[in-house]
Design a protein around this motif. Structure first.
Motif, PDB file in Angstrom:
ATOM      1  N   ALA A   1     -13.651  10.627   7.499  1.00  0.00           N
ATOM      2  CA  ALA A   1     -13.262   9.245   7.176  1.00  0.00           C
ATOM      3  C   ALA A   1     -12.918   8.457   8.429  1.00  0.00           C
ATOM      4  O   ALA A   1     -12.255   7.421   8.337  1.00  0.00           O
ATOM      5  CB  ALA A   1     -12.064   9.263   6.223  1.00  0.00           C
TER       6      ALA A   1
ATOM      7  N   GLU B   1       0.824  -1.207   0.000  1.00  0.00           N
ATOM      8  CA  GLU B   1       0.000   0.000   0.000  1.00  0.00           C
ATOM      9  C   GLU B   1       0.864   1.266   0.000  1.00  0.00           C
ATOM     10  O   GLU B   1       0.630   2.188  -0.785  1.00  0.00           O
ATOM     11  CB  GLU B   1      -0.925   0.001   1.221  1.00  0.00           C
ATOM     12  CG  GLU B   1      -1.723   1.286   1.449  1.00  0.00           C
ATOM     13  CD  GLU B   1      -2.813   1.536   0.419  1.00  0.00           C
ATOM     14  OE1 GLU B   1      -3.559   2.512   0.562  1.00  0.00           O
ATOM     15  OE2 GLU B   1      -2.911   0.755  -0.566  1.00  0.00           O
TER      16      GLU B   1
ATOM     17  N   SER C   1      -6.050  14.698  -4.503  1.00  0.00           N
ATOM     18  CA  SER C   1      -7.409  14.292  -4.137  1.00  0.00           C
ATOM     19  C   SER C   1      -7.542  13.977  -2.652  1.00  0.00           C
ATOM     20  O   SER C   1      -6.600  13.508  -1.998  1.00  0.00           O
ATOM     21  CB  SER C   1      -7.844  13.067  -4.954  1.00  0.00           C
ATOM     22  OG  SER C   1      -7.117  11.918  -4.566  1.00  0.00           O
ATOM     23  N   LYS C   2      -8.722  14.221  -2.151  1.00  0.00           N
ATOM     24  CA  LYS C   2      -9.041  13.904  -0.759  1.00  0.00           C
ATOM     25  C   LYS C   2      -8.931  12.407  -0.514  1.00  0.00           C
ATOM     26  O   LYS C   2      -8.425  11.973   0.532  1.00  0.00           O
ATOM     27  CB  LYS C   2     -10.449  14.399  -0.433  1.00  0.00           C
ATOM     28  CG  LYS C   2     -10.980  14.000   0.936  1.00  0.00           C
ATOM     29  CD  LYS C   2     -12.400  14.496   1.133  1.00  0.00           C
ATOM     30  CE  LYS C   2     -13.017  13.984   2.417  1.00  0.00           C
ATOM     31  NZ  LYS C   2     -14.414  14.466   2.597  1.00  0.00           N
ATOM     32  N   GLU C   3      -9.398  11.611  -1.469  1.00  0.00           N
ATOM     33  CA  GLU C   3      -9.379  10.161  -1.326  1.00  0.00           C
ATOM     34  C   GLU C   3      -7.954   9.633  -1.178  1.00  0.00           C
ATOM     35  O   GLU C   3      -7.689   8.741  -0.370  1.00  0.00           O
ATOM     36  CB  GLU C   3     -10.056   9.503  -2.533  1.00  0.00           C
ATOM     37  CG  GLU C   3     -11.548   9.764  -2.644  1.00  0.00           C
ATOM     38  CD  GLU C   3     -11.884  11.172  -3.099  1.00  0.00           C
ATOM     39  OE1 GLU C   3     -13.041  11.601  -2.893  1.00  0.00           O
ATOM     40  OE2 GLU C   3     -10.994  11.854  -3.677  1.00  0.00           O
ATOM     41  N   TYR C   4      -7.035  10.204  -1.950  1.00  0.00           N
ATOM     42  CA  TYR C   4      -5.641   9.791  -1.862  1.00  0.00           C
ATOM     43  C   TYR C   4      -5.066  10.133  -0.486  1.00  0.00           C
ATOM     44  O   TYR C   4      -4.408   9.295   0.145  1.00  0.00           O
ATOM     45  CB  TYR C   4      -4.823  10.484  -2.950  1.00  0.00           C
ATOM     46  CG  TYR C   4      -3.322  10.275  -2.815  1.00  0.00           C
ATOM     47  CD1 TYR C   4      -2.720   9.105  -3.263  1.00  0.00           C
ATOM     48  CD2 TYR C   4      -2.519  11.247  -2.223  1.00  0.00           C
ATOM     49  CE1 TYR C   4      -1.360   8.899  -3.130  1.00  0.00           C
ATOM     50  CE2 TYR C   4      -1.152  11.053  -2.087  1.00  0.00           C
ATOM     51  CZ  TYR C   4      -0.580   9.886  -2.535  1.00  0.00           C
ATOM     52  OH  TYR C   4       0.777   9.684  -2.388  1.00  0.00           O
TER      53      TYR C   4
ATOM     54  N   LYS D   1      -4.358   6.730   6.566  1.00  0.00           N
ATOM     55  CA  LYS D   1      -4.664   5.385   7.069  1.00  0.00           C
ATOM     56  C   LYS D   1      -3.442   4.478   7.017  1.00  0.00           C
ATOM     57  O   LYS D   1      -3.223   3.666   7.923  1.00  0.00           O
ATOM     58  CB  LYS D   1      -5.822   4.781   6.259  1.00  0.00           C
ATOM     59  CG  LYS D   1      -7.180   5.413   6.572  1.00  0.00           C
ATOM     60  CD  LYS D   1      -8.296   4.713   5.808  1.00  0.00           C
ATOM     61  CE  LYS D   1      -9.657   5.273   6.215  1.00  0.00           C
ATOM     62  NZ  LYS D   1     -10.775   4.611   5.486  1.00  0.00           N
TER      63      LYS D   1
ATOM     64  N   ILE E   1      -6.554  10.531   2.326  1.00  0.00           N
ATOM     65  CA  ILE E   1      -7.132   9.646   3.347  1.00  0.00           C
ATOM     66  C   ILE E   1      -6.382   8.308   3.366  1.00  0.00           C
ATOM     67  O   ILE E   1      -6.087   7.761   4.436  1.00  0.00           O
ATOM     68  CB  ILE E   1      -8.636   9.445   3.094  1.00  0.00           C
ATOM     69  CG1 ILE E   1      -9.409  10.724   3.444  1.00  0.00           C
ATOM     70  CG2 ILE E   1      -9.176   8.258   3.906  1.00  0.00           C
ATOM     71  CD1 ILE E   1     -10.879  10.692   3.066  1.00  0.00           C
ATOM     72  N   ARG E   2      -6.059   7.781   2.201  1.00  0.00           N
ATOM     73  CA  ARG E   2      -5.287   6.533   2.138  1.00  0.00           C
ATOM     74  C   ARG E   2      -3.917   6.704   2.773  1.00  0.00           C
ATOM     75  O   ARG E   2      -3.423   5.810   3.471  1.00  0.00           O
ATOM     76  CB  ARG E   2      -5.141   6.073   0.687  1.00  0.00           C
ATOM     77  CG  ARG E   2      -6.374   5.440   0.076  1.00  0.00           C
ATOM     78  CD  ARG E   2      -6.119   5.056  -1.366  1.00  0.00           C
ATOM     79  NE  ARG E   2      -5.090   4.008  -1.481  1.00  0.00           N
ATOM     80  CZ  ARG E   2      -4.539   3.637  -2.642  1.00  0.00           C
ATOM     81  NH1 ARG E   2      -4.897   4.238  -3.780  1.00  0.00           N
ATOM     82  NH2 ARG E   2      -3.633   2.684  -2.667  1.00  0.00           N
TER      83      ARG E   2
ATOM     84  N   ASP F   1      -0.628  13.608  -5.743  1.00  0.00           N
ATOM     85  CA  ASP F   1      -2.062  13.463  -5.990  1.00  0.00           C
ATOM     86  C   ASP F   1      -2.819  14.404  -5.051  1.00  0.00           C
ATOM     87  O   ASP F   1      -2.718  14.270  -3.823  1.00  0.00           O
ATOM     88  CB  ASP F   1      -2.479  12.006  -5.736  1.00  0.00           C
ATOM     89  CG  ASP F   1      -3.932  11.728  -6.112  1.00  0.00           C
ATOM     90  OD1 ASP F   1      -4.764  12.659  -6.061  1.00  0.00           O
ATOM     91  OD2 ASP F   1      -4.248  10.563  -6.405  1.00  0.00           O
TER      92      ASP F   1
ATOM     93  N   LEU G   1     -11.735  14.841   7.997  1.00  0.00           N
ATOM     94  CA  LEU G   1     -11.985  14.554   6.586  1.00  0.00           C
ATOM     95  C   LEU G   1     -13.222  13.685   6.371  1.00  0.00           C
ATOM     96  O   LEU G   1     -13.524  13.274   5.252  1.00  0.00           O
ATOM     97  CB  LEU G   1     -10.769  13.860   5.977  1.00  0.00           C
ATOM     98  CG  LEU G   1      -9.512  14.727   5.837  1.00  0.00           C
ATOM     99  CD1 LEU G   1      -8.290  13.867   5.507  1.00  0.00           C
ATOM    100  CD2 LEU G   1      -9.706  15.810   4.775  1.00  0.00           C
TER     101      LEU G   1
END
Length: 384
Positions: A383, A302, A314-317, A323, A319-320, A312, A381
């Protein structure tokens, strides 16, 4: 080590053979030069300066930080994976030194991502080669950006740069000839913030001893006082920081995985060594070396995937990224805890590796961004 670091440019993608050579040299330094110092680093607070400089000569600090003059270097030139792997090799022997490696990597990362071409030309290569050592100075700013602390440094514009005043309680990998990153606010300029590199030897900059730690005392961690310290324009990384911080934040966080991976791998080794004579009783413990090996493999996949796209937006990136860093800290503490249980009394002696690893592992969970900050970030965020 006599190997010389070769900084990448946009058109110079490092070959797999060179990467293997860098990691082999880092391994040799860790086993030959660092391993004999581990107890003195841990128990006496010895700072492994010669090791840090040798790692720089071997190329450990340069692969993720191309000091190119191009305005938009290719993302492929920022090889975070090799930097993380090199740090993890060091971390297998000593987390204190691995943390210093992260400090050095972070400073190089700041400079490589700056638009300040003069800084990249002059100071950047020296940091990436280990000729100049330094720290990050971003613990307070990172907490400030997420509403945990107030920013401690303030500056005013003067001819040729800024004068900065304030105190930073924890800055690591420092010395009289070292450098470190700072972020300061400019009151009266609508909360504008500037990031720069400060010189420990500059007038108005004072470093002073801090409290003793239960581990990581060999990291040269000091309190920093700045009293109208002059920061020349040539040392500014970003003014303002609004677009710069989002560019560096993922790499700043992902690089820390190197500390965790080295810690976990070392703890797996300790559990397996204990099993050579204690397997008949250790088999009753619920967590076994193979469990952590599977977990480590998944975390590495990961992190290395995320490391390929550190810019990147993006918010999604992001967050990863958060995590992944949270999982690395939790796994470090769990692995060290179980290494202690597997080793038993053998790991509980003053020079026992297991008890040292347990003390060190908590640092992975509390260094900025700490476990609690990471969880707050996820909550902010949406999440959590």
């Amino acid at each position: 080590m006599n190997a010389q670091v070769q900084l990448k440019t946009v058109d110079d993608v490092v070959s797999p053979n060179r990467i293997e050579s860098i990691l082999a040299n880092v391994t040799q330094i860790a086993k030959t030069d660092l391993a004999p110092l581990v107890h003195d680093i841990d128990l006496k607070g010895v700072y492994p300066e010669n090791v840090m400089r040798a790692l720089g000569e071997a190329g450990a600090y340069g692969q993720h930080a191309p000091m190119t003059s191009a305005s938009s270097p290719s993302p492929d030139a920022f090889d975070l994976e090799t930097a993380i792997r090199a740090m993890s090799i060091v971390g297998e022997e000593c987390l204190s030194t691995a943390f210093c490696v992260w400090c050095q990597d972070a400073l190089a990362w700041y400079i490589a991502n700056s638009g300040n071409e003069l800084l990249k030309k002059n100071l950047g290569p020296k940091v990436a080669s280990g000729e100049v050592l330094g720290g990050t100075g971003l613990s307070n700013p990172m907490k400030s950006l997420f509403g945990i602390e107030k920013l401690r440094l303030k500056g005013v514009r003067v001819d040729g740069g800024f004068e900065v005043t304030g105190t930073l309680p924890w800055v690591s990998n420092l010395g009289e000839d070292h450098h470190f990153g700072i972020v300061f606010a400019l009151p009266g300029e609508e909360d504008r913030k500037v990031m720069a590199v400060a010189d420990c030897s500059a007038e108005g900059v004072k470093i002073s001893e801090n409290d003793d730690f239960v581990a990581l005392d060999g990291t040269r961690t000091f309190a920093i006082q700045l009293r109208k310290a002059f920061i020349p324009a040539e040392s500014v990384l970003a003014d303002p920081i609004d677009e710069y911080i989002p560019r560096i934040r993922a790499g700043f966080i992902l690089l820390q995985a190197g500390m965790a991976f080295g810690m976990i791998r070392s703890c797996i080794d300790l559990m397996e060594q204990a099993g050579q004579t204690l397997s008949h009783v250790n088999c009753h413990l619920p967590d076994q070396p193979e469990d952590f090996r599977v977990q480590l493999d998944a975390m590495e996949r990961e992190v290395f995937e995320l490391a390929r796209t550190p810019f990147d937006p993006s918010k999604e990136y992001f967050i990863r990224v958060i995590k992944a860093r949270l999982a690395a800290g939790d796994a470090s503490v769990a692995a060290a805890h179980n290494a202690m249980l597997h080793c038993g009394a053998r790991g509980y002696v003053r020079r026992g590796a297991a008890q040292r690893r347990l003390r060190e592992a908590y640092f992975v969970a509390i260094v900025t961004p700490a476990t609690k900050q990471l969880r707050k970030m996820l909550s902010d965020l949406g999440a959590a």
